[in-house]
Design a protein around this motif. Structure first.
Motif, short mmCIF file in Angstrom:
data_model
loop_
_atom_site.label_atom_id
_atom_site.label_comp_id
_atom_site.label_asym_id
_atom_site.label_seq_id
_atom_site.Cartn_x
_atom_site.Cartn_y
_atom_site.Cartn_z
N ARG A 177 24.31 45.72 29.49
CA ARG A 177 23.90 44.30 29.80
C ARG A 177 24.07 43.65 28.12
NH1 ARG A 177 20.52 42.01 34.41
NH2 ARG A 177 22.25 40.43 33.93
N SER A 178 23.94 42.38 28.37
CA SER A 178 23.99 41.58 27.07
C SER A 178 22.61 41.37 26.70
CB SER A 178 24.76 40.51 26.97
OG SER A 178 24.47 39.30 27.95
N ASP A 179 22.57 40.75 25.44
CA ASP A 179 21.18 40.27 25.01
C ASP A 179 20.79 38.97 25.75
OD1 ASP A 179 23.11 38.92 23.80
OD2 ASP A 179 21.95 38.96 21.85
N GLN A 204 17.95 45.86 25.79
CA GLN A 204 18.98 45.51 24.92
C GLN A 204 19.64 46.76 24.42
OE1 GLN A 204 17.93 42.64 22.04
NE2 GLN A 204 17.13 41.28 23.38
N HIS A 205 21.05 46.77 24.26
CA HIS A 205 21.82 47.79 23.86
C HIS A 205 21.53 48.48 22.86
CE1 HIS A 205 25.45 49.84 22.26
NE2 HIS A 205 25.26 50.43 23.28
N HIS A 206 21.06 47.61 21.61
CA HIS A 206 20.80 47.95 20.42
C HIS A 206 19.32 48.56 20.36
CE1 HIS A 206 19.33 43.86 20.12
NE2 HIS A 206 18.53 44.36 19.05
N GLN A 224 26.85 52.48 18.09
CA GLN A 224 27.03 51.18 17.55
C GLN A 224 28.09 50.33 17.50
OE1 GLN A 224 23.79 50.73 14.54
NE2 GLN A 224 22.17 50.43 16.18
N PHE A 225 29.01 51.05 16.64
CA PHE A 225 30.20 50.66 16.06
C PHE A 225 31.19 50.44 17.59
CE2 PHE A 225 29.84 52.72 11.88
CZ PHE A 225 29.34 51.37 11.21
N TYR A 239 30.14 50.00 20.49
CA TYR A 239 29.67 48.91 21.31
C TYR A 239 30.21 47.55 20.95
CZ TYR A 239 26.80 46.00 24.22
OH TYR A 239 26.14 45.13 25.02
N ARG A 240 30.16 47.31 19.70
CA ARG A 240 30.67 46.04 18.99
C ARG A 240 32.06 46.10 19.10
NH1 ARG A 240 31.71 41.68 17.71
NH2 ARG A 240 32.27 40.80 16.04
N ASP A 262 16.08 49.36 11.05
CA ASP A 262 15.15 50.32 11.96
C ASP A 262 15.22 51.70 11.96
OD1 ASP A 262 17.39 50.21 13.44
OD2 ASP A 262 16.67 49.06 14.96
N PHE A 272 30.18 43.84 12.04
CA PHE A 272 30.36 45.15 12.88
C PHE A 272 28.74 45.82 13.46
CE2 PHE A 272 28.98 46.47 8.68
CZ PHE A 272 28.04 47.33 9.26
N ALA A 273 28.02 45.14 12.93
CA ALA A 273 26.53 45.59 13.17
C ALA A 273 26.11 45.20 14.88
CB ALA A 273 25.45 45.37 12.39
N ALA A 274 25.22 45.81 15.33
CA ALA A 274 24.36 45.61 16.83
C ALA A 274 24.16 44.00 16.73
CB ALA A 274 23.71 46.48 17.13
N THR A 275 23.35 43.68 15.73
CA THR A 275 22.71 42.17 15.66
C THR A 275 23.29 41.68 14.52
OG1 THR A 275 20.67 43.08 14.55
CG2 THR A 275 20.83 43.00 17.24
N GLU A 279 20.93 42.71 11.43
CA GLU A 279 21.42 44.05 10.98
C GLU A 279 22.85 44.12 10.20
OE1 GLU A 279 20.43 47.04 10.89
OE2 GLU A 279 19.01 47.51 12.23
N LYS A 294 13.34 48.25 3.26
CA LYS A 294 13.99 47.52 4.43
C LYS A 294 13.05 46.31 4.64
CE LYS A 294 14.49 51.94 6.91
NZ LYS A 294 15.70 52.33 6.16
N ASP A 301 18.56 37.55 16.01
CA ASP A 301 18.72 38.92 17.18
C ASP A 301 20.01 39.01 18.20
OD1 ASP A 301 16.19 39.98 16.07
OD2 ASP A 301 14.83 38.85 17.08
N MET A 351 23.69 39.21 19.47
CA MET A 351 24.69 40.00 19.23
C MET A 351 26.01 39.18 18.38
SD MET A 351 24.52 42.73 22.31
CE MET A 351 23.03 43.53 22.72
N HIS A 401 29.12 39.31 19.15
CA HIS A 401 29.99 38.82 19.81
C HIS A 401 29.63 37.61 20.99
CE1 HIS A 401 28.32 42.32 21.68
NE2 HIS A 401 28.26 41.72 22.97
N HIS A 402 28.15 37.16 20.90
CA HIS A 402 27.99 36.13 21.46
C HIS A 402 27.97 34.78 20.87
CE1 HIS A 402 25.81 39.12 24.36
NE2 HIS A 402 26.88 38.82 24.88
#
Lengths: 217, 272
Positions: A2-4, A119-121, A141-142, A144-145, A212, B118-121, B124, B137, B158, B160, B162-163
């Motif tokens: 699922r997406s965020d 969420q996926h991440h 993670q790579f 998924y993107r 994180d 390239f990162a998930a969010t 990031e 950090k 927060d 992604m 691609h959104h």
């Protein structure tokens, strides 16, 4: 996955991701380990999962749609296993087949719910905190993107192909599909070089550093 | 122009030559200097070498680990010649030994945002540069949030990548390089594929950014708005450079190199 934008908003969504992961995998292991014929235990597992569905406020329409797609893949394989199962003469083909399908469906339901409420991440972050090697987490993670980028690229190429096929369908379609996949692979390779260049441009030295998690090479 | 590599040029390029792995020449003896705080446009037809040139500014090219005689900085003497430093950033020679410092100073914006994110969010991704620069950090997160706010994407931290819309992804990429606090921005086709509102927003953003800017683009109207000086690149050579209005208003020059005089300049000439 699922997406965020569409994470279910039930009370389970806020639970620590590590607990969600451990409980989900524990449930799957329990289902897999349940012996054939323990119907009362299967009934309890099913009831528990149904309760979780309600608490998690998962979309039943989406659940059923994906479950049916999953079943279409598993049903044939389960039949092949059931036919050659050593307990077939005692329990019967239908019982064995049904049990395998039930086990798979329960495991699918548990993991589907997990993906619905996390969420996926965050899921990957939780896996990292549970000890999954950091390079593996970073690779996931790579991936998924990249899946979304590749999907968009494939869609564009497929549209271009359809626009020149004039609705004609033949075996030639399969060969052009194979060519399309080959080009997608080449484009992906080229893109990976550009992504690598963009990472280097921002000072990447081979160590994956995230906000994180611990650093990893 | 002085030949002294220690003069305070933000970017100094001397006789830069580069060949693609297949042997084709991409850059042939490029000479150019960019003063600190200057905004310079790099224009030219497709395949002129603009993107390849920008990749040299922070040492992405030439690739390490390949033959120095195949892809090299410096004067093209033929074979097995000693390398000559060809690029200096704020007086620092671009070389593998100085790569970290050079990459801190040069922020490179890629043409396709999907190459950069390239990162998930988004958070990031924007924090990736500061973390690589050695920030903690907590500081990296603070810098990333500040950078996102600068490009008006504070509420997208927060999400992604691609959104995001194409324009938002482009701005997220810009936030990613601003987070590294570069003194020089090398922007590859920053307004390509943006809708008019997105383009206008991005131009406003670029105008407000301090520091030296080198912009490779086909958007000649934007060049007139932002860049004092224009360099024309064709088949790997810097064939003309000068004041943007003079260069872009020279119809013979524009025709010769497959470019077009911007409409605003043409209209002004007709009216006058």
């Amino acid at each position: 996955m699922r997406s965020d934008r569409s994470i279910a908003s039930g009370p389970l969504a806020g639970v620590d991701v590590r607990i969600k992961l451990l409980v989900s995998f524990g449930y799957v292991l329990t289902v897999v380990a349940t012996p054939l014929g323990w119907w009362w235990f299967f009934a309890a597992e099913t009831s528990l999962l149904l309760l979780v569905f309600v608490l998690a406020r998962v979309s039943f329409r989406e659940l059923v749609g994906r479950w049916l797609g999953f079943l279409s893949l598993v049903a044939l394989m389960a039949l092949a296993v059931a036919v050659s199962h050593p307990l077939r003469p005692e329990i019967g083909l239908a019982s064995i087949w049904g049990t395998i399908l039930l086990k798979n469906s329960l495991a699918f339901g548990a993991l589907f719910t997990l993906s619905q409420i996390t969420q996926h991440h965050i899921l990957l972050h939780g896996l990292g905190r549970l000890g999954l090697p950091k390079p593996l987490v970073a690779t996931l993670q790579f991936m998924y993107r990249s899946v979304f980028i590749l999907r968009d690229e494939f869609d564009r190429m497929a549209k271009a192909r359809r626009s020149r096929s004039f609705g004609k369908k033949s075996w030639g379609d399969w060969s052009s599909l194979a060519g399309l996949l080959g080009r997608l692979f080449l484009r992906s390779y080229e893109r990976s070089e550009r992504v690598h260049a963009a990472m280097l441009a921002r000072g990447w030295d081979g160590t994956v550093r995230t906000l994180d998690g611990a650093d990893s090479r | 122009m002085s030949d002294d590599s220690t003069t305070p040029w933000a970017v100094r390029v001397h006789d830069l030559t580069y060949h693609y792995p297949d042997g084709r020449a991409a850059l042939r003896g490029v000479d150019l200097n960019v003063a600190e705080g200057e905004c310079v446009a790099l224009v030219g037809p497709n395949g002129a070498g603009k993107s390849t040139f920008l990749l040299h500014l922070n040492g992405i090219l030439p690739e390490r680990g390949r033959s120095v005689t195949d892809h090299h900085h410096g004067i093209d003497f033929g074979h097995k010649t000693k390398l000559h430093a060809a690029i200096w950033i704020n007086g620092i020679e671009v070389s593998p030994a100085n790569a970290r410092e050079v990459r801190r100073r040069v922020g490179l914006l890629f043409q396709d945002p999907d190459d950069q994110l390239f990162a998930a969010t988004v958070l990031e991704d924007v924090a990736f540069g500061p973390l690589n620069l050695g920030f903690s950090k907590i500081d990296a997160k603070r810098i990333a949030l500040e950078s996102l706010a600068r490009v008006e994407l504070g509420d997208a931290a927060d999400r992604m990548p691609h959104h995001l819309s194409f324009g938002e992804r482009k701005r997220a990429c810009l936030a990613g390089i601003l987070a590294c606090s570069p003194s020089i921005l090398a922007l590859d086709e920053p307004t390509a594929n943006l809708d008019p509102r997105g383009r206008r927003g991005f131009i406003t953003l670029m105008r407000d950014l301090p520091g030296t800017k080198l912009i490779a683009t086909h958007d000649l109207e934007m060049v007139l708005e932002l860049c004092e000086r224009t360099i024309v690149l064709d088949r790997g050579r810097a064939v003309a450079q000068g004041d943007s209005r003079t260069i872009l208003g020279d119809s013979a020059l524009m025709d010769q190199y497959g470019l077009e005089v911007p409409l605003s300049l043409t209209m002004r000439t007709k009216i006058s």
